[in-house]
Design an enzyme around this catalytic site. Sequence first.
Site, PDB file in Angstrom:
ATOM      1  N   LYS A  14      -3.025   4.464 103.251  1.00  0.00           N
ATOM      2  CA  LYS A  14      -2.702   4.630 101.944  1.00  0.00           C
ATOM      3  C   LYS A  14      -1.268   3.734 101.853  1.00  0.00           C
ATOM      4  O   LYS A  14      -0.760   4.038 101.215  1.00  0.00           O
ATOM      5  CB  LYS A  14      -2.409   6.057 101.943  1.00  0.00           C
ATOM      6  CG  LYS A  14      -1.164   6.971 102.465  1.00  0.00           C
ATOM      7  CD  LYS A  14      -1.174   8.918 102.531  1.00  0.00           C
ATOM      8  CE  LYS A  14      -0.726   9.538 103.501  1.00  0.00           C
ATOM      9  NZ  LYS A  14      -0.474  10.558 103.066  1.00  0.00           N
ATOM     10  N   VAL A  36      -7.409   9.290 102.341  1.00  0.00           N
ATOM     11  CA  VAL A  36      -8.830   9.318 102.290  1.00  0.00           C
ATOM     12  C   VAL A  36      -8.972  10.875 102.002  1.00  0.00           C
ATOM     13  O   VAL A  36     -10.204  11.752 101.907  1.00  0.00           O
ATOM     14  CB  VAL A  36      -9.459   9.522 103.590  1.00  0.00           C
ATOM     15  CG1 VAL A  36      -9.894   8.200 104.422  1.00  0.00           C
ATOM     16  CG2 VAL A  36      -8.680  10.296 104.934  1.00  0.00           C
ATOM     17  N   TYR A 127      -3.576  21.558 114.061  1.00  0.00           N
ATOM     18  CA  TYR A 127      -4.232  20.694 114.871  1.00  0.00           C
ATOM     19  C   TYR A 127      -5.064  21.399 115.789  1.00  0.00           C
ATOM     20  O   TYR A 127      -7.308  20.116 115.355  1.00  0.00           O
ATOM     21  CB  TYR A 127      -2.991  19.553 115.304  1.00  0.00           C
ATOM     22  CG  TYR A 127      -3.655  18.346 116.012  1.00  0.00           C
ATOM     23  CD1 TYR A 127      -3.590  17.673 115.140  1.00  0.00           C
ATOM     24  CD2 TYR A 127      -4.285  18.577 117.106  1.00  0.00           C
ATOM     25  CE1 TYR A 127      -4.477  16.080 115.704  1.00  0.00           C
ATOM     26  CE2 TYR A 127      -4.772  16.866 118.171  1.00  0.00           C
ATOM     27  CZ  TYR A 127      -4.618  16.325 117.141  1.00  0.00           C
ATOM     28  OH  TYR A 127      -5.361  14.963 117.354  1.00  0.00           O
ATOM     29  N   THR A 162       0.402   5.914 121.194  1.00  0.00           N
ATOM     30  CA  THR A 162       0.508   4.982 119.852  1.00  0.00           C
ATOM     31  C   THR A 162       1.617   5.477 119.646  1.00  0.00           C
ATOM     32  O   THR A 162       2.246   5.918 120.098  1.00  0.00           O
ATOM     33  CB  THR A 162      -0.693   6.108 119.316  1.00  0.00           C
ATOM     34  OG1 THR A 162      -0.368   7.439 119.081  1.00  0.00           O
ATOM     35  CG2 THR A 162      -1.622   5.620 119.523  1.00  0.00           C
TER      36      THR A 162
END
Length: 243
Positions: A14, A36, A127, A162
């Site tokens: 996005k 999404v 999560y 990451t």
Amino acid sequence: MAAESGAQVVICDKNELGGQALEQELPGTVFLRCDVTQEEDVRALLSETVRCFGRLDCVVNNAGYHPPPQRPEETSAQDFRQLLELNLLGTYTLTKLALPHLRRSRGNVINISSLVGAIGQSQAVPYVATKGAVTAMTKALALDESQYGVRVNCISPGNIWTPLWEELAALTPNPMATVREGTLAQPLGRMGQPADVGAAAVFLASEANFCTGIELLVTGGAELGYGCKAHGSTPVEAPQIPS
């Protein structure tokens, strides 16, 4: 990894600037903007992908987010709903809408779950719940889609270095100590790299023809063995040792 293996790859995000930068970084990929959590965006993504390449062979559901650490009493139902929209329902929606194409090509779905969906994680109830659901959904979809020759598997990474891992570490009192702790969690003595997950996805997509409904752990062995789990405030009952 998939593009390097010769696949024609469509990436979506996005964040248009970030997606375009990744398109430049990875030759052979095409970027299409897509949120999404928005079904119309997902429909457009699939339509344009099939228009460009004529078919769809594999979907990798990688969109997701890990909030900063939160105790249960600090979480809210609204934040939980938003995380469900991204981590779980986004995966469900893209997969559901892609299935007609994947059935024609006898393709496959790869969901990116997480090791913590199976073993839990402190201060991460929403999560963990979303990722546990992704793993469970993978198995249910594998059963339903096997009659069409569509394989559905998931990858559960552990500590992968990451920008998000780095961002979350920076929020802790001692980021360097947090990174070291994350590194030492693996018997292999390092964190994983995004390329490690990419290699697993290429394997599942192109080589694992007799695998469906599996959870492939890409963790460096983080789930192995015993470790100290109790906190200093946890009541502990030590066994009595005969004198």
